[in-house]
Design an enzyme around this catalytic site. Structure first.
Site, PDB file in Angstrom:
ATOM      1  N   TYR A   1     -14.919   3.810   8.727  1.00  0.00           N
ATOM      2  CA  TYR A   1     -13.460   3.827   8.903  1.00  0.00           C
ATOM      3  C   TYR A   1     -13.093   4.504  10.228  1.00  0.00           C
ATOM      4  CZ  TYR A   1      -8.624   5.318   7.920  1.00  0.00           C
ATOM      5  OH  TYR A   1      -7.279   5.560   7.970  1.00  0.00           O
TER       6      TYR A   1
ATOM      7  N   ILE B   1      -1.894  -9.156   0.941  1.00  0.00           N
ATOM      8  CA  ILE B   1      -2.880 -10.173   0.567  1.00  0.00           C
ATOM      9  C   ILE B   1      -2.704 -10.642  -0.889  1.00  0.00           C
ATOM     10  CG2 ILE B   1      -4.584  -8.380  -0.030  1.00  0.00           C
ATOM     11  CD1 ILE B   1      -5.679 -11.538   1.698  1.00  0.00           C
TER      12      ILE B   1
ATOM     13  N   GLY C   1       0.800  -1.228   0.000  1.00  0.00           N
ATOM     14  CA  GLY C   1       0.000   0.000   0.000  1.00  0.00           C
ATOM     15  C   GLY C   1       0.831   1.276   0.000  1.00  0.00           C
ATOM     16  N   GLN C   2       0.124   2.404   0.052  1.00  0.00           N
ATOM     17  CA  GLN C   2       0.785   3.710  -0.063  1.00  0.00           C
ATOM     18  C   GLN C   2       1.848   3.907   1.014  1.00  0.00           C
ATOM     19  OE1 GLN C   2      -1.451   7.167   1.060  1.00  0.00           O
ATOM     20  NE2 GLN C   2      -0.180   8.590  -0.103  1.00  0.00           N
TER      21      GLN C   2
ATOM     22  N   ILE D   1      -1.944  11.679   3.690  1.00  0.00           N
ATOM     23  CA  ILE D   1      -0.522  11.509   3.371  1.00  0.00           C
ATOM     24  C   ILE D   1      -0.295  11.682   1.865  1.00  0.00           C
ATOM     25  CG2 ILE D   1       1.490   9.978   3.547  1.00  0.00           C
ATOM     26  CD1 ILE D   1       0.374  10.680   6.293  1.00  0.00           C
TER      27      ILE D   1
HETATM   28  N1  SER Z   1      -6.286   9.283   4.373  1.00  0.00           N
HETATM   29  C1  SER Z   1      -7.356   8.655   5.088  1.00  0.00           C
HETATM   30  C2  SER Z   1      -8.622   8.714   4.326  1.00  0.00           C
HETATM   31  O1  SER Z   1      -8.819   9.674   3.607  1.00  0.00           O
HETATM   32  C3  SER Z   1      -7.549   9.307   6.418  1.00  0.00           C
HETATM   33  O2  SER Z   1      -6.872   8.597   7.369  1.00  0.00           O
HETATM   34  O3  SER Z   1      -9.423   7.855   4.461  1.00  0.00           O
END
Ligand code: SER
Length: 323
Positions: free
Chosen positions: A143, A36, A12-13, A173
């Site tokens: 989330y 995965i 991932g990123q 990020i």
């Molecule tokens: N970068 C994430 C999102 O946008 C936030 O933690 O879901």
């Protein structure tokens, strides 16, 4: 004894860049990358790589035992925007994976855990400016709910079972190596790609939506630093507020225009606008700065310069290969 590290979600990123950095710091073969699927060939081909299903306790444990792992960075998660489309999948992935890793630590198979939390733990009732560490937290996304609950469990496992778990509430990020996937802050990466490839970007957030953001190099530094800090220095076992800068889509577009004057942007807010509106505009990270001496380096103009430079190189190289 040198620590043996497993990164779950290494394709991932953040996981991908963390893998490279940890290998550089602690030795190439000390760091096992896992995911995965084989979704990032740069990572898969860069060193030891294992297929690990973070939702399967046995799958994680087999890998831990095979390599004598003592430290896990759990970077696999479903982010905010995708989580709203698949709420139960987000809940299952984000919670099961955390429990598996915490339980491995509780059972003393591993010694240390890093687990990322997010600004998504905050919600519409949280103070938006300079959001404090301890405040109202009523997240409105699946989330955010998983991250808030996860924080509670991290602290619980530390207090009850002595698990050495460390965590950061990452802001959005920004990076150029691996694309983010399924987040609300992803616009701040896409905009740079589109600036190079199309000279135009249609933004899914409104021009005045201010969110906390950070360049990848700063995020990796924070992650490495909190994990390297002495046990006593870590006073917060839920998750630390972490901040660098805040900006709006309009401000990032203006900063791109200082390099690419013809760049154009339009705004077509979609369902992600509601998510962004529920999050803080800026974060007070005084505890991180005090407890383990956190300091960010990159401002918006530094990020824009680096993103455009690196993406330009990347796309030119791809074009050369194609021709
Ligand atoms: N970068 C994430 C999102 O946008 C936030 O933690 O879901």
């Amino acid at each position: 004894m040198k620590s043996k590290i497993l990164i779950i979600g290494a394709c991932g990123q953040i996981g991908s860049e963390l893998t490279f950095k940890l290998r550089q710091l602690y030795g190439h073969d000390q760091v096992i990358a896992s995911d995965i699927s084989y979704s990032n060939l740069d990572i898969v081909n860069s060193g030891i790589f294992e297929i690990v299903d973070a939702q399967n306790y046995a799958s994680v444990k087999v890998c831990v035992e095979k390599y004598g792992i003592d430290t896990i960075y759990l970077m696999a998660a479903m982010l905010s925007a995708t989580g709203e489309k698949f709420p139960m999948k987000a809940w299952d992935l984000n919670m099961q994976s955390l429990f598996h890793v915490l339980n491995l630590a509780r059972a003393k198979f591993i010694k240390k855990v890093f687990w990322p939390s997010s600004i998504a733990v905050f919600g519409p009732t949280t103070p938006k400016e300079y959001t404090p560490q301890y405040t109202v937290m009523e997240p409105s996304t699946v989330y955010g709910i998983t991250k808030q609950v996860g924080e509670r469990w991290c602290e619980y496992y530390h207090n009850k079972y002595g698990v050495d778990v460390r965590s950061l509430r990452y802001p959005g990020i920004i990076s150029w190596k691996t694309l983010p996937g399924g987040g609300t802050t992803d616009y701040a990466v896409e905009i740079y790609h589109k600036a190079i490839t199309d000279g135009f970007y249609d933004c899914f957030l409104s021009e005045k939506t201010e969110l906390p953001m950070m360049f990848m190099d700063d995020a990796i530094k924070a992650t490495v630093d909190i994990m390297a800090a002495s046990n006593d220095a870590i006073k917060i076992r839920s998750s630390y507020n972490l901040a660098a800068i805040s900006f709006t889509p309009h401000e990032v577009a203006e900063s791109i225009k200082t390099h690419l004057p013809d760049f154009r942007i339009s705004y077509t807010p979609d369902y992600r606008q509601d998510i962004a509106d529920s999050w803080p505009k800026s974060i007070n990270d005084a505890y991180a700065r005090q407890d383990w001496k956190w300091k960010h380096a990159f401002k918006l103009e530094d990020i824009t310069k680096e993103m455009l430079l690196q993406l330009n190189k990347k796309y030119s190289a791809a074009l050369k290969e194609f021709n």
